[in-house]
Design an enzyme around this catalytic site. Structure first.
Site, PDB file in Angstrom:
ATOM      1  N   ASP A  32      -8.427  28.076 -16.731  1.00  0.00           N
ATOM      2  CA  ASP A  32      -9.832  27.657 -16.814  1.00  0.00           C
ATOM      3  C   ASP A  32     -10.308  27.558 -18.255  1.00  0.00           C
ATOM      4  O   ASP A  32      -9.742  28.172 -19.175  1.00  0.00           O
ATOM      5  CB  ASP A  32     -10.727  28.679 -16.086  1.00  0.00           C
ATOM      6  CG  ASP A  32     -10.600  28.564 -14.576  1.00  0.00           C
ATOM      7  OD1 ASP A  32      -9.664  27.895 -14.099  1.00  0.00           O
ATOM      8  OD2 ASP A  32     -11.440  29.175 -13.881  1.00  0.00           O
ATOM      9  N   HIS A  83     -14.542  21.967 -13.895  1.00  0.00           N
ATOM     10  CA  HIS A  83     -15.096  23.313 -14.110  1.00  0.00           C
ATOM     11  C   HIS A  83     -16.481  23.210 -14.776  1.00  0.00           C
ATOM     12  O   HIS A  83     -16.879  24.096 -15.513  1.00  0.00           O
ATOM     13  CB  HIS A  83     -14.128  24.120 -14.987  1.00  0.00           C
ATOM     14  CG  HIS A  83     -14.342  25.614 -14.954  1.00  0.00           C
ATOM     15  ND1 HIS A  83     -14.566  26.319 -13.784  1.00  0.00           N
ATOM     16  CD2 HIS A  83     -14.350  26.546 -15.950  1.00  0.00           C
ATOM     17  CE1 HIS A  83     -14.708  27.611 -14.073  1.00  0.00           C
ATOM     18  NE2 HIS A  83     -14.589  27.778 -15.383  1.00  0.00           N
ATOM     19  N   HIS A  87     -19.908  24.823 -18.563  1.00  0.00           N
ATOM     20  CA  HIS A  87     -19.682  26.147 -17.972  1.00  0.00           C
ATOM     21  C   HIS A  87     -20.965  26.751 -17.425  1.00  0.00           C
ATOM     22  O   HIS A  87     -21.279  27.928 -17.616  1.00  0.00           O
ATOM     23  CB  HIS A  87     -19.026  27.091 -19.003  1.00  0.00           C
ATOM     24  CG  HIS A  87     -18.123  28.106 -18.358  1.00  0.00           C
ATOM     25  ND1 HIS A  87     -18.527  29.395 -18.084  1.00  0.00           N
ATOM     26  CD2 HIS A  87     -16.846  28.025 -17.913  1.00  0.00           C
ATOM     27  CE1 HIS A  87     -17.534  30.056 -17.512  1.00  0.00           C
ATOM     28  NE2 HIS A  87     -16.491  29.238 -17.398  1.00  0.00           N
ATOM     29  N   HIS A 179      -6.864  31.896 -18.212  1.00  0.00           N
ATOM     30  CA  HIS A 179      -7.730  31.102 -19.092  1.00  0.00           C
ATOM     31  C   HIS A 179      -6.949  30.575 -20.291  1.00  0.00           C
ATOM     32  O   HIS A 179      -6.207  31.312 -20.923  1.00  0.00           O
ATOM     33  CB  HIS A 179      -8.920  31.948 -19.581  1.00  0.00           C
ATOM     34  CG  HIS A 179      -9.853  32.321 -18.474  1.00  0.00           C
ATOM     35  ND1 HIS A 179      -9.611  33.377 -17.628  1.00  0.00           N
ATOM     36  CD2 HIS A 179     -11.011  31.758 -18.052  1.00  0.00           C
ATOM     37  CE1 HIS A 179     -10.587  33.459 -16.732  1.00  0.00           C
ATOM     38  NE2 HIS A 179     -11.456  32.489 -16.971  1.00  0.00           N
TER      39      HIS A 179
HETATM   40 ZN    ZN Z   1     -14.712  29.581 -16.567  1.00  0.00          ZN
END
Ligand code: ZN
Length: 450
Positions: A32, A83, A87, A179
């Site tokens: 992510d 995503h 954010h 991540h």
């Molecule tokens: Zn995130």
């Protein structure tokens, strides 16, 4: 002393069977918050080298800043997913705001020259039924996770790997949250090779996410490999075709396999095969045996193919391969046989057939070059000849024809010879035949010749 011995005994290596690849199920790695200029390209290199699929849940504004990395990830076959653009917490946005941030992210990926999947992940995993409704109205599928090692929170690579490995569950759809676009991401990058190695050693295999957002079993590429066998007289030899997958997968897969004639014929040269070939979970190589029938014929190398079609859970990379049956039978022996004939009456001529004989039939055509050689009979008595006699495959006899001439003189029996000069695909045993020209019967009686 006893304590030391006990300790030694406890740490002695224990024979443990390694689970079959993929037998414990699937692991999907997801990354992510990227792309990141420093971490993502190196991560792509590691994943490609280890042939691990992964899904990147990208942030739109970072895509706009690093379009080249996103394009590269797409071209390398990685899945891109949404995503949000900056954010955002979707539960705090209006329906219009949710639509806008997701659409802008998609547009940034398309502008980068990549394709965006239908998958999305809400930042912080924040989703409720209202957000879910807006997301699904856009045709998107929300994806959360089952394994969260909190890799963003400052842990070292070893800790991150330990947390992931200990949280994996056999026969479960493991979706790992990692991540590549946060401050601690270099440590995640360092943990990835360890995660891959340890998960594989435990019988997991890595998967991408399918359209429904769940790990999809890998689709291995299938290849049929060639085979050669030496045919043995009176024995049943076997052609062994290997059929291989380029990687293991987590489900039972299969393909239909069939033999097909080329120069070899099913039924007479080999036993036809037509069935479905199954690969159990984790198995990447199977052997298909084709029975070959031995014979006594000297033959050319014969060929058949093994063909694969109707794949289930595999992709056909090389769907056909040739099997060769080479021959162990020696060529037959060839000889010419003596022959006698009465001399033709005056003015006439006659043809004599000198038999050219094989010891047994051959699977191949045999050619024999013969020539006449003078004896007591000379070129006044016959027409000299050099000829090639062809004996077709499967037959055992041919003949060389020589023209014999009439003769006015009163003679005893005369002879010339026919000699094999050369034979192809046969071995010469008796290469010389005598041709006797006997005087006509009336003359023989008058002269009281035998
Ligand atoms: Zn995130």
């Amino acid at each position: 002393m006893a304590a030391t011995l006990d300790a030694t005994a406890t740490i002695a290596p224990v024979a443990r069977s390694t689970p079959r690849p993929c037998s414990n199920g699937l692991v999907a790695l997801t990354f992510d918050d990227g792309p990141s200029r420093t971490v993502t390209p190196r991560l792509l290199d590691v994943l490609r080298e280890k042939r691990v699929p992964a899904t990147f849940f990208v942030v739109g504004q970072r895509v706009a800043a690093e379009p080249g990395i996103v394009r590269r990830a797409h071209r390398a076959g990685f899945l891109l997913a949404n995503h949000t653009f900056a954010h955002e917490r979707l539960t705090s946005l209006s329906a219009a705001g949710i639509r806008r941030t997701l659409r802008r992210t998609r547009a940034a990926v398309v502008a980068a020259g990549a394709e965006m999947s239908r998958l999305m992940r809400p930042p912080y995993g924040l989703i409720d039924s209202r957000v879910r409704g807006v997301v699904s109205d856009l045709g998107l599928v929300p994806v959360l996770w089952t394994v969260d090692p909190r890799d963003w929170a400052g842990a070292g690579a070893e800790v991150i790997a330990d947390r992931v490995i200990s949280a994996l569950r056999p026969d479960q759809q493991n979706v790992v949250l990692l991540h590549d676009g946060v401050a601690n991401s270099p440590r995640t990058l360092s943990a990835v090779p360890d995660i891959i190695r340890r998960a594989r050693a435990r019988g997991y295999c890595f998967a991408g996410l399918g359209a429904g957002g769940r790990p999809a079993p890998p689709v291995p590429g299938l290849r049929v490999h060639g085979a050669t066998v030496v045919e043995k007289t009176g024995e049943q030899a076997r052609l062994r075709f290997a059929v291989s997958l380029d990687r293991p997968t987590s489900r039972l897969t299969s393909v239909r396999i069939r033999t097909a004639d080329r120069s070899a014929r099913a039924g007479s040269d080999y036993a036809a095969v037509a069935r479905r070939l199954w690969f159990p979970v984790g198995v990447t190589r199977k052997v298909v045996e084709v029975r070959v029938f031995g014979d006594h014929l000297d033959e050319w190398t014969e060929r058949l193919t093994l063909d694969a079609d109707r794949p289930r859970g595999v992709a056909l990379l090389d769907a056909s391969s040739t099997g060769q049956i080479t021959d162990d039978d020696r060529p037959p022996k060839v000889s010419v046989e003596d022959v006698a004939l009465p001399e033709p009456a005056a003015v006439d001529s006659a043809w004599v057939q000198v038999p050219v004989v094989l010891s047994r039939p051959s699977g191949r055509q045999v050619s024999v070059t013969v020539a006449t050689v003078d004896g007591t009979a000379t070129t006044d008595d016959f027409v000299p000849v050099e000829a090639t006699v062809v004996i077709p495959a499967g037959e055992v006899e041919g003949a060389a024809a020589v023209e014999v001439l009439a003769d006015d003189e009163v003679e005893a029996s005369e002879q010339f010879t026919v000699v094999i000069q050369q034979a192809t695909r046969a071995t010469i045993t008796d290469g010389t035949a005598t041709v006797s020209i006997d005087p006509p019967l009336a003359l023989r009686l008058r002269l009281r010749l035998p």
